[in-house]
Design an enzyme around this catalytic site. Structure first.
Site, PDB file in Angstrom:
ATOM      1  N   LEU A 225       2.219   9.427   6.050  1.00  9.67           N
ATOM      2  CA  LEU A 225       2.431  10.798   6.525  1.00  9.67           C
ATOM      3  C   LEU A 225       2.034  11.028   7.998  1.00  9.67           C
ATOM      4  O   LEU A 225       2.887  11.417   8.812  1.00  9.67           O
ATOM      5  CB  LEU A 225       1.666  11.792   5.639  1.00  9.67           C
ATOM      6  CG  LEU A 225       1.855  13.246   6.068  1.00  9.67           C
ATOM      7  CD1 LEU A 225       3.229  13.769   5.689  1.00  9.67           C
ATOM      8  CD2 LEU A 225       0.785  14.150   5.474  1.00  9.67           C
TER       9      LEU A 225
ATOM     10  N   THR B   8      -8.783   2.547  -4.093  1.00 15.13           N
ATOM     11  CA  THR B   8      -8.281   3.848  -3.650  1.00 15.13           C
ATOM     12  C   THR B   8      -8.611   4.940  -4.671  1.00 15.13           C
ATOM     13  O   THR B   8      -8.713   4.658  -5.872  1.00 15.13           O
ATOM     14  CB  THR B   8      -6.751   3.770  -3.455  1.00 15.13           C
ATOM     15  OG1 THR B   8      -6.215   5.093  -3.406  1.00 15.13           O
ATOM     16  CG2 THR B   8      -6.056   3.053  -4.612  1.00 15.13           C
ATOM     17  N   ASP B   9      -8.709   6.174  -4.190  1.00 12.61           N
ATOM     18  CA  ASP B   9      -8.919   7.307  -5.105  1.00 12.61           C
ATOM     19  C   ASP B   9      -7.695   7.527  -5.997  1.00 12.61           C
ATOM     20  O   ASP B   9      -7.776   8.238  -7.005  1.00 12.61           O
ATOM     21  CB  ASP B   9      -9.260   8.589  -4.323  1.00 12.61           C
ATOM     22  CG  ASP B   9      -8.173   9.029  -3.348  1.00 12.61           C
ATOM     23  OD1 ASP B   9      -7.150   8.325  -3.201  1.00 12.61           O
ATOM     24  OD2 ASP B   9      -8.354  10.091  -2.711  1.00 12.61           O
ATOM     25  N   GLU B  10      -6.568   6.907  -5.635  1.00 17.68           N
ATOM     26  CA  GLU B  10      -5.348   7.135  -6.428  1.00 17.68           C
ATOM     27  C   GLU B  10      -5.459   6.565  -7.839  1.00 17.68           C
ATOM     28  O   GLU B  10      -4.666   6.912  -8.707  1.00 17.68           O
ATOM     29  CB  GLU B  10      -4.115   6.579  -5.690  1.00 17.68           C
ATOM     30  CG  GLU B  10      -3.932   7.290  -4.367  1.00 17.68           C
ATOM     31  CD  GLU B  10      -2.600   7.027  -3.690  1.00 17.68           C
ATOM     32  OE1 GLU B  10      -1.596   6.792  -4.377  1.00 17.68           O
ATOM     33  OE2 GLU B  10      -2.585   7.061  -2.439  1.00 17.68           O
TER      34      GLU B  10
ATOM     35  N   TYR C 161       2.119   1.777  -7.530  1.00 20.40           N
ATOM     36  CA  TYR C 161       1.059   1.399  -6.578  1.00 20.40           C
ATOM     37  C   TYR C 161      -0.321   1.635  -7.201  1.00 20.40           C
ATOM     38  O   TYR C 161      -1.154   0.728  -7.272  1.00 20.40           O
ATOM     39  CB  TYR C 161       1.195   2.194  -5.270  1.00 20.40           C
ATOM     40  CG  TYR C 161      -0.064   2.176  -4.417  1.00 20.40           C
ATOM     41  CD1 TYR C 161      -0.503   1.001  -3.817  1.00 20.40           C
ATOM     42  CD2 TYR C 161      -0.826   3.334  -4.229  1.00 20.40           C
ATOM     43  CE1 TYR C 161      -1.674   0.977  -3.053  1.00 20.40           C
ATOM     44  CE2 TYR C 161      -1.989   3.327  -3.472  1.00 20.40           C
ATOM     45  CZ  TYR C 161      -2.407   2.142  -2.884  1.00 20.40           C
ATOM     46  OH  TYR C 161      -3.567   2.121  -2.144  1.00 20.40           O
TER      47      TYR C 161
ATOM     48  N   HIS D  21       5.010  12.805  -8.005  1.00 19.17           N
ATOM     49  CA  HIS D  21       4.150  13.132  -6.856  1.00 19.17           C
ATOM     50  C   HIS D  21       2.780  13.698  -7.273  1.00 19.17           C
ATOM     51  O   HIS D  21       2.700  14.778  -7.872  1.00 19.17           O
ATOM     52  CB  HIS D  21       4.890  14.154  -5.984  1.00 19.17           C
ATOM     53  CG  HIS D  21       4.373  14.253  -4.591  1.00 19.17           C
ATOM     54  ND1 HIS D  21       5.023  14.984  -3.632  1.00 19.17           N
ATOM     55  CD2 HIS D  21       3.284  13.728  -3.983  1.00 19.17           C
ATOM     56  CE1 HIS D  21       4.358  14.893  -2.490  1.00 19.17           C
ATOM     57  NE2 HIS D  21       3.297  14.139  -2.692  1.00 19.17           N
TER      58      HIS D  21
ATOM     59  N   SER E 115       0.780  -1.239   0.000  1.00 21.13           N
ATOM     60  CA  SER E 115       0.000   0.000   0.000  1.00 21.13           C
ATOM     61  C   SER E 115       0.813   1.292   0.000  1.00 21.13           C
ATOM     62  O   SER E 115       0.227   2.368  -0.005  1.00 21.13           O
ATOM     63  CB  SER E 115      -0.927  -0.001   1.223  1.00 21.13           C
ATOM     64  OG  SER E 115      -0.169   0.133   2.409  1.00 21.13           O
TER      65      SER E 115
ATOM     66  N   TYR F 282       7.923  16.325   1.823  1.00 22.21           N
ATOM     67  CA  TYR F 282       8.375  16.208   0.434  1.00 22.21           C
ATOM     68  C   TYR F 282       8.087  17.492  -0.344  1.00 22.21           C
ATOM     69  O   TYR F 282       6.989  18.054  -0.251  1.00 22.21           O
ATOM     70  CB  TYR F 282       7.645  15.067  -0.286  1.00 22.21           C
ATOM     71  CG  TYR F 282       7.866  13.680   0.262  1.00 22.21           C
ATOM     72  CD1 TYR F 282       8.868  13.398   1.202  1.00 22.21           C
ATOM     73  CD2 TYR F 282       7.069  12.627  -0.173  1.00 22.21           C
ATOM     74  CE1 TYR F 282       9.050  12.112   1.682  1.00 22.21           C
ATOM     75  CE2 TYR F 282       7.250  11.333   0.307  1.00 22.21           C
ATOM     76  CZ  TYR F 282       8.238  11.081   1.240  1.00 22.21           C
ATOM     77  OH  TYR F 282       8.407   9.806   1.711  1.00 22.21           O
TER      78      TYR F 282
ATOM     79  N   LYS G 137      -3.340  -1.020  -8.319  1.00 23.42           N
ATOM     80  CA  LYS G 137      -4.699  -0.987  -7.759  1.00 23.42           C
ATOM     81  C   LYS G 137      -5.726  -0.815  -8.890  1.00 23.42           C
ATOM     82  O   LYS G 137      -6.791  -1.434  -8.875  1.00 23.42           O
ATOM     83  CB  LYS G 137      -4.849   0.152  -6.749  1.00 23.42           C
ATOM     84  CG  LYS G 137      -4.042  -0.005  -5.474  1.00 23.42           C
ATOM     85  CD  LYS G 137      -4.463  -1.184  -4.623  1.00 23.42           C
ATOM     86  CE  LYS G 137      -5.821  -1.002  -3.979  1.00 23.42           C
ATOM     87  NZ  LYS G 137      -6.157  -2.155  -3.087  1.00 23.42           N
TER      88      LYS G 137
END
Ligand code: NAD
Ligand code: TYD
Length: 340
Positions: free
Chosen positions: A191, A123-125, A151, A277, A83, A208, A155
């Site tokens: 984080l 995930t929203d990612e 990642y 990022h 994750s 970051y 997903k």
């Protein structure tokens, strides 16, 4: 009801197991977890006598089929995953093995043995990111998949497979795509727990880039409640976004944590940015609100206080973690970003 919860020794899976044990004392809950670095059996200790725990890999077909053969589960909730975005940038392979192949094995087992519901925790990612200068843009369930990291790519691949198994084989699948979670039992490489633990140890807090990246934070129990609703009232074949309209920049989060712990902002250390990022995540949760009546219950101001207090009250949980393998990880990942 017999429910298999994969990844139940991790952060969200662990919170979900605690939630389900309390809410459905008559259900049989079977946790399947490989206990990777992120899995922690101590997270399940308070409920161990109320569940069945199996140490195993979701990508291990033989072990998964054996479990289905023996237990004949009614539902699967798949939390098991690699994750952490930073680890996926270092070494993508295990992300593909667990997140994609593992999902496929679970769904093959559902096809073979039958299932009332397979739920994929996503995930929203998978939607990629949003710009900072268009605050009225949000991810809906119709937003195209557009991934940034190994990642999120893994997903998204799993989500597409789940939808394909739903359509092709008629498997009763649902998918939820949630924003960033925070709360108890969160592994201190992410984080919020990392900043709490470093601040408590008077260590630098590595932010970051410029710290302006935005995440949409949700208290983990609200995520658990949403999954419970989807499992019991959600419609097969549907995707549900989960998020609470709580956007904060990373630097805001870090400053809130320092304030709560009464630590100086001089601990903040800007370090090299994450590769690729993502700038901003923001969920539109209208669908789950309208169709299932879900709304987040914990306000960020309360949730973050509870979370910080949990880390103060449960030092032994995280101190064991940061004294082990994690130390080498930390040195490897942060050593060349700057001298932390
Ligand atoms: P985590 O890393 O804390 O826990 C993952 C768990 O899965 C661990 O217990 C680990 O041992 C287990 N696991 C890993 N590989 C396995 C395998 N091959 N077989 C069996 N078990 C395995 O992760 P988390 O933060 O609790 O996330 C849980 C799920 O929720 C993931 O699918 C993640 O993509 C998704 N998600 C997380 C967030 C977040 O903010 N943390 C947000 C949205 C979605
Ligand atoms: P993280 O908790 O890894 O979640 P995700 O990348 O899945 O959103 O990171 C949240 C944000 O915090 C992300 O923008 C990266 C940033 N971050 C830091 O600034 N420093 C850190 O040490 C970590 C782990 C993350």
């Amino acid at each position: 009801m017999k429910i298999v919860i994969t990844g139940g020794a991790g952060f969200i899976g662990g919170n979900f197991v605690h939630y389900m044990v309390k809410k459905y004392p008559n259900d049989r809950l079977i946790v399947l977890d490989k206990l990777t670095y992120a899995g922690n059996i101590e997270t399940l200790q308070p409920v161990m006598d109320k569940i069945k725990f199996i140490k195993g890999d979701i990508a291990d077909r033989k072990a998964v089929y054996k479990l289905f053969e023996e237990e004949k589960p009614d539902m699967i909730v798949n939390f098991a995953a690699e994750s952490h975005v930073d680890r996926s940038i270092e070494n993508p392979e295990v992300f593909l093995l667990t997140n994609i192949m593992g999902t496929q094995v679970l769904m093959d087992a559902c096809r073979k043995y039958g299932i009332q519901r397979y739920h994929q925790v996503s995930t929203d990612e998978v939607y990629g990111d949003l710009p900072l200068d268009q605050p009225d843009l949000f991810f809906t369930e119709e937003t195209p998949i557009h991934t940034s990291s190994p990642y999120s790519a893994s997903k998204a691949s799993a989500d597409l497979l789940v939808q394909a198994y739903g359509r092709t084989y008629g498997l009763p699948v649902t998918i939820s795509r949630c924003s960033n979670n925070y709360g108890p039992y969160h592994f201190p490489e992410k984080l919020i727990p990392l900043m709490i633990v470093n601040a408590l140890n008077d260590k630098p807090l590595p932010v970051y880039g410029n710290g302006l990246n935005v995440r949409d934070w949700l208290y983990v129990e609200d995520h658990c409640k949403a999954i419970d609703l989807i499992l019991h009232q959600g419609k097969a074949g549907e995707v549900y976004n989960i998020g609470g309209h709580n956007e904060k920049s990373n630097i805001e989060i870090v400053k809130i944590i320092l304030k709560l712990l009464d630590k100086p902002e001089s601990l903040i250390t800007y370090v090299a940015d994450r590769k690729g990022h993502d700038m901003r995540y923001a969920i539109d949760p209208t669908k789950i609100h309208r169709t299932l009546g879900w709304l987040p219950e914990t306000k960020f101001e309360d949730g973050i206080v509870k979370t910080v207090q949990w880390y103060l009250d449960n030092r032994s949980w995280w101190e064991k973690i940061i004294s082990g393998e994690y130390v080498q990880y930390y040195e490897k990942m942060y050593g060349d970003r700057c001298d932390l």
